[in-house]
Scaffold this motif. Structure first.
Motif, PDB file in Angstrom:
ATOM      1  N   ASP A 301       0.828  -1.210   0.000  1.00  0.00           N
ATOM      2  CA  ASP A 301       0.000   0.000   0.000  1.00  0.00           C
ATOM      3  C   ASP A 301       0.862   1.261   0.000  1.00  0.00           C
ATOM      4  OD1 ASP A 301      -2.233  -1.609   0.036  1.00  0.00           O
ATOM      5  OD2 ASP A 301      -2.604  -1.392   2.187  1.00  0.00           O
ATOM      6  N   ALA A 302       1.944   1.244   0.771  1.00  0.00           N
ATOM      7  CA  ALA A 302       2.824   2.417   0.840  1.00  0.00           C
ATOM      8  C   ALA A 302       3.504   2.673  -0.500  1.00  0.00           C
ATOM      9  CB  ALA A 302       3.869   2.224   1.932  1.00  0.00           C
ATOM     10  N   VAL A 303       3.996   1.618  -1.142  1.00  0.00           N
ATOM     11  CA  VAL A 303       4.618   1.771  -2.459  1.00  0.00           C
ATOM     12  C   VAL A 303       3.590   2.250  -3.476  1.00  0.00           C
ATOM     13  CG1 VAL A 303       5.752   0.553  -4.355  1.00  0.00           C
ATOM     14  CG2 VAL A 303       6.408   0.048  -1.990  1.00  0.00           C
ATOM     15  N   GLU A 304       2.415   1.658  -3.451  1.00  0.00           N
ATOM     16  CA  GLU A 304       1.355   2.008  -4.403  1.00  0.00           C
ATOM     17  C   GLU A 304       0.965   3.479  -4.267  1.00  0.00           C
ATOM     18  OE1 GLU A 304      -1.607   0.890  -7.350  1.00  0.00           O
ATOM     19  OE2 GLU A 304       0.239  -0.036  -6.654  1.00  0.00           O
ATOM     20  N   ARG A 305       0.956   3.985  -3.053  1.00  0.00           N
ATOM     21  CA  ARG A 305       0.573   5.378  -2.810  1.00  0.00           C
ATOM     22  C   ARG A 305       1.751   6.338  -2.910  1.00  0.00           C
ATOM     23  NH1 ARG A 305      -2.919   3.681   2.547  1.00  0.00           N
ATOM     24  NH2 ARG A 305      -4.649   2.676   1.434  1.00  0.00           N
ATOM     25  N   GLN A 306       2.911   5.803  -3.289  1.00  0.00           N
ATOM     26  CA  GLN A 306       4.138   6.589  -3.426  1.00  0.00           C
ATOM     27  C   GLN A 306       4.516   7.284  -2.120  1.00  0.00           C
ATOM     28  OE1 GLN A 306       3.396   9.072  -6.912  1.00  0.00           O
ATOM     29  NE2 GLN A 306       4.146   7.440  -8.253  1.00  0.00           N
ATOM     30  N   GLN A 307       4.261   6.582  -1.014  1.00  0.00           N
ATOM     31  CA  GLN A 307       4.690   7.053   0.299  1.00  0.00           C
ATOM     32  C   GLN A 307       6.096   6.531   0.582  1.00  0.00           C
ATOM     33  OE1 GLN A 307       1.590   5.388   2.744  1.00  0.00           O
ATOM     34  NE2 GLN A 307       0.127   7.008   2.276  1.00  0.00           N
ATOM     35  N   ASP A 308       6.699   7.034   1.655  1.00  0.00           N
ATOM     36  CA  ASP A 308       8.021   6.541   2.044  1.00  0.00           C
ATOM     37  C   ASP A 308       7.869   5.124   2.587  1.00  0.00           C
ATOM     38  OD1 ASP A 308      10.535   6.027   2.950  1.00  0.00           O
ATOM     39  OD2 ASP A 308      10.659   7.734   4.322  1.00  0.00           O
ATOM     40  N   ALA A 309       8.339   4.157   1.817  1.00  0.00           N
ATOM     41  CA  ALA A 309       8.180   2.750   2.188  1.00  0.00           C
ATOM     42  C   ALA A 309       9.479   2.120   2.671  1.00  0.00           C
ATOM     43  CB  ALA A 309       7.633   1.968   1.001  1.00  0.00           C
ATOM     44  N   ALA A 310      10.477   2.931   2.997  1.00  0.00           N
ATOM     45  CA  ALA A 310      11.787   2.386   3.372  1.00  0.00           C
ATOM     46  C   ALA A 310      11.687   1.460   4.575  1.00  0.00           C
ATOM     47  CB  ALA A 310      12.764   3.522   3.650  1.00  0.00           C
ATOM     48  N   LEU A 311      10.988   1.898   5.621  1.00  0.00           N
ATOM     49  CA  LEU A 311      10.884   1.085   6.827  1.00  0.00           C
ATOM     50  C   LEU A 311       9.977  -0.121   6.603  1.00  0.00           C
ATOM     51  CD1 LEU A 311      11.422   0.563   9.820  1.00  0.00           C
ATOM     52  CD2 LEU A 311       9.547   2.144  10.362  1.00  0.00           C
ATOM     53  N   LEU A 312       8.806   0.107   6.040  1.00  0.00           N
ATOM     54  CA  LEU A 312       7.855  -0.990   5.859  1.00  0.00           C
ATOM     55  C   LEU A 312       8.394  -2.074   4.926  1.00  0.00           C
ATOM     56  CD1 LEU A 312       4.422   0.857   5.633  1.00  0.00           C
ATOM     57  CD2 LEU A 312       5.055  -0.890   7.298  1.00  0.00           C
ATOM     58  N   SER A 313       9.056  -1.669   3.846  1.00  0.00           N
ATOM     59  CA  SER A 313       9.579  -2.666   2.908  1.00  0.00           C
ATOM     60  C   SER A 313      10.687  -3.493   3.543  1.00  0.00           C
ATOM     61  CB  SER A 313      10.067  -1.991   1.627  1.00  0.00           C
ATOM     62  OG  SER A 313      11.160  -1.125   1.888  1.00  0.00           O
ATOM     63  N   ALA A 314      11.548  -2.846   4.329  1.00  0.00           N
ATOM     64  CA  ALA A 314      12.619  -3.577   5.012  1.00  0.00           C
ATOM     65  C   ALA A 314      12.039  -4.529   6.050  1.00  0.00           C
ATOM     66  CB  ALA A 314      13.588  -2.591   5.663  1.00  0.00           C
ATOM     67  N   GLN A 315      11.088  -4.048   6.839  1.00  0.00           N
ATOM     68  CA  GLN A 315      10.462  -4.901   7.854  1.00  0.00           C
ATOM     69  C   GLN A 315       9.735  -6.079   7.209  1.00  0.00           C
ATOM     70  OE1 GLN A 315       8.090  -1.861   9.762  1.00  0.00           O
ATOM     71  NE2 GLN A 315       9.423  -1.820  11.561  1.00  0.00           N
ATOM     72  N   ALA A 316       9.005  -5.793   6.131  1.00  0.00           N
ATOM     73  CA  ALA A 316       8.238  -6.850   5.468  1.00  0.00           C
ATOM     74  C   ALA A 316       9.155  -7.923   4.909  1.00  0.00           C
ATOM     75  CB  ALA A 316       7.384  -6.250   4.359  1.00  0.00           C
ATOM     76  N   LYS A 317      10.265  -7.518   4.296  1.00  0.00           N
ATOM     77  CA  LYS A 317      11.167  -8.504   3.705  1.00  0.00           C
ATOM     78  C   LYS A 317      11.846  -9.350   4.780  1.00  0.00           C
ATOM     79  CE  LYS A 317      14.988  -9.155   0.513  1.00  0.00           C
ATOM     80  NZ  LYS A 317      15.992  -9.669   1.463  1.00  0.00           N
ATOM     81  N   VAL A 318      12.296  -8.719   5.851  1.00  0.00           N
ATOM     82  CA  VAL A 318      12.933  -9.479   6.928  1.00  0.00           C
ATOM     83  C   VAL A 318      11.947 -10.467   7.544  1.00  0.00           C
ATOM     84  CG1 VAL A 318      13.938  -9.327   9.242  1.00  0.00           C
ATOM     85  CG2 VAL A 318      14.691  -7.766   7.458  1.00  0.00           C
ATOM     86  N   LEU A 319      10.741  -9.993   7.875  1.00  0.00           N
ATOM     87  CA  LEU A 319       9.765 -10.868   8.511  1.00  0.00           C
ATOM     88  C   LEU A 319       9.321 -11.991   7.569  1.00  0.00           C
ATOM     89  CD1 LEU A 319       7.909 -11.556  10.885  1.00  0.00           C
ATOM     90  CD2 LEU A 319       6.185 -10.043   9.870  1.00  0.00           C
ATOM     91  N   ALA A 320       8.982 -11.637   6.339  1.00  0.00           N
ATOM     92  CA  ALA A 320       8.444 -12.641   5.415  1.00  0.00           C
ATOM     93  C   ALA A 320       9.468 -13.724   5.099  1.00  0.00           C
ATOM     94  CB  ALA A 320       7.963 -11.971   4.136  1.00  0.00           C
ATOM     95  N   THR A 321      10.721 -13.342   4.853  1.00  0.00           N
ATOM     96  CA  THR A 321      11.726 -14.361   4.542  1.00  0.00           C
ATOM     97  C   THR A 321      12.088 -15.186   5.772  1.00  0.00           C
ATOM     98  OG1 THR A 321      13.498 -12.710   4.807  1.00  0.00           O
ATOM     99  CG2 THR A 321      12.686 -13.107   2.568  1.00  0.00           C
ATOM    100  N   ASP A 322      12.135 -14.550   6.943  1.00  0.00           N
ATOM    101  CA  ASP A 322      12.385 -15.299   8.188  1.00  0.00           C
ATOM    102  C   ASP A 322      11.278 -16.327   8.427  1.00  0.00           C
ATOM    103  OD1 ASP A 322      14.753 -14.102   8.834  1.00  0.00           O
ATOM    104  OD2 ASP A 322      13.976 -12.913  10.500  1.00  0.00           O
ATOM    105  N   VAL A 323      10.048 -15.867   8.335  1.00  0.00           N
ATOM    106  CA  VAL A 323       8.898 -16.744   8.570  1.00  0.00           C
ATOM    107  C   VAL A 323       8.871 -17.869   7.543  1.00  0.00           C
ATOM    108  CG1 VAL A 323       6.382 -16.791   8.292  1.00  0.00           C
ATOM    109  CG2 VAL A 323       7.435 -15.122   9.821  1.00  0.00           C
ATOM    110  N   CYS A 324       9.170 -17.547   6.296  1.00  0.00           N
ATOM    111  CA  CYS A 324       9.166 -18.563   5.254  1.00  0.00           C
ATOM    112  C   CYS A 324      10.205 -19.646   5.538  1.00  0.00           C
ATOM    113  CB  CYS A 324       9.431 -17.910   3.894  1.00  0.00           C
ATOM    114  SG  CYS A 324       9.262 -19.030   2.491  1.00  0.00           S
ATOM    115  N   ARG A 325      11.415 -19.239   5.880  1.00  0.00           N
ATOM    116  CA  ARG A 325      12.465 -20.224   6.172  1.00  0.00           C
ATOM    117  C   ARG A 325      12.085 -21.098   7.364  1.00  0.00           C
ATOM    118  NH1 ARG A 325      17.888 -16.731   6.430  1.00  0.00           N
ATOM    119  NH2 ARG A 325      16.423 -15.207   7.245  1.00  0.00           N
ATOM    120  N   GLU A 326      11.574 -20.483   8.400  1.00  0.00           N
ATOM    121  CA  GLU A 326      11.254 -21.220   9.621  1.00  0.00           C
ATOM    122  C   GLU A 326      10.050 -22.136   9.433  1.00  0.00           C
ATOM    123  OE1 GLU A 326       9.545 -20.287  14.111  1.00  0.00           O
ATOM    124  OE2 GLU A 326      10.567 -18.699  12.996  1.00  0.00           O
TER     125      GLU A 326
END
Length: 375
Positions: A301-326
């Motif tokens: 949603d943040a990327v789509e709305r052209q908002q600052d997504a630096a924090l959300l994108s980093a958090q999402a990638k860390v969480l999603a890949t961690d959860v996927c591996r585990e």
């Protein structure tokens, strides 16, 4: 949110992933390459044109649809999803430029799916340290550019025709000297090679190439020196977000496979799902999946709305890949030895989750970024 046309296209992409990509993925994991028929089917769907503006021959769809397609395709095969998105992004980047000569030269074949494309940042001695690239570009007396260096671990390098190559026009370490060139990988002086790992991702087309006195015409400068470094940083938020969506897609596929097996297979006279410990592990995976999907959606949603997504994108990638591996590992354990069969996605998705955690910024880099943004 997706509009009606996007929902319909996503349904077709989902059917394509289930009917064509998933059945072929096991062979891709063992070294076979995707067939021309699958590539043609993807092109027929318009996948190469997905976000490219209509004015340039594309479909002009949203980033939200792109991320959803990444999730669906990665659930079938991460390598195929990465191959598609990397080629598509080259077409999108060229279409968004003001370089009409380059657009007319490159876009028709890319949008028709007749050729593939890649983006080359990584070098043997420079991965996450993008500013440290040593591939150099020198302006010749004739007005063209001469490139020398090596790029490695490049998605689609095995079969791409066109590549956006980032090279240094100034001194090594000078971020303001970095420029982006569109290089014909069939040109004299380009020597490609394939790269495989113990967990083959042949469908990703991973490889590299040496550049030895490769001449690039002036009109193929996509991003001038001084602008390329900032450009790639701006693109990373979107890239991290759709890689996170891919991790969600892989975990979803593993969960669905495990859940179906729990109803079908029996142990001690009853279905596996009737055993409480088995159900609890499956439920824990569903909780982790829901949490990762919710955070990834916030980033989308943040990327789509052209908002600052630096924090959300980093958090999402860390969480999603961690959860996927585990959780893919945990779900594979629930499957027992059955989970090792190549027709199931567990082994492939485990390897892919590790690759995803290194793509577009390793965990350590992203955690440092998160720490800086939340202090």
């Amino acid at each position: 949110m997706l509009n009606n046309d996007e929902h319909q296209l996503l349904a077709r992409i989902r059917a394509f992933a289930q009917d064509q990509v998933a059945p072929a993925a096991a062979a891709w994991g063992q070294g076979q390459a995707p067939t021309d028929s699958i590539q043609a089917a993807a092109a027929e769907l318009g996948m190469a044109q997905l976000r490219v503006p209509v004015a340039h021959g594309g479909l002009g769809h949203s980033f939200a649809l792109q991320a959803a397609a990444c999730e669906v395709l990665a659930g079938a095969d991460f390598g195929f999803a990465m191959s598609w998105i990397n080629s598509h992004n080259v077409a999108l980047k060229i279409a968004q430029s003001d370089n009409t000569d380059l657009q007319s030269e490159v876009l028709p074949d890319l949008l028709a799916g007749r050729v593939g494309a890649c983006t080359a940042l990584t070098e043997p001695a420079s991965g996450s340290d993008f500013g440290g690239i040593t591939t150099c570009a020198t302006l010749s007396d004739q007005g063209d550019w001469v490139l020398n260096g090596e790029k490695t671990w490049i998605i689609n390098a095995r079969w791409a025709r066109w590549c956006i190559v980032y090279a240094q026009t100034g001194e090594c370490g000078d971020r303001h000297g970095i420029a982006a060139f569109v290089v014909d990988l069939h040109a004299p002086g380009v020597r490609p090679y394939a790269l495989d790992s113990a967990a083959a991702q042949t469908s990703m087309g991973t490889g590299g190439f040496h550049l030895q006195a490769v001449r690039v015409p002036a009109h193929r400068v996509l991003i001038a020196p001084g602008l390329a470094f900032k450009s790639i940083l701006n693109e990373l938020n979107a890239a991290r977000t759709y890689v996170a969506a891919m991790a969600v897609g892989m975990l979803e596929a593993a969960w669905q496979c495990t859940n179906a097996t729990g109803h079908q297979r029996h142990s001690f006279g009853q279905p596996l799902r009737n055993h409480q410990a088995w159900r609890f592990a499956l439920a824990r995976a569903s909780v982790a999946l829901a949490g990762a999907r919710a955070l990834v959606q916030q980033a989308i949603d943040a990327v789509e709305r052209q908002q600052d997504a630096a924090l959300l994108s980093a958090q999402a990638k860390v969480l999603a890949t961690d959860v996927c591996r585990e959780q893919v590992a945990a779900l594979m354990h629930l499957m027992g030895a059955e989970g090792l069969r190549p027709q199931h996605p567990f082994v492939r998705h485990l390897a892919a989750a590790q690759i995803a955690s290194l793509t577009d910024g390793a965990d350590e880099m992203l955690l440092e970024r998160i720490a800086q943004l939340t202090r």
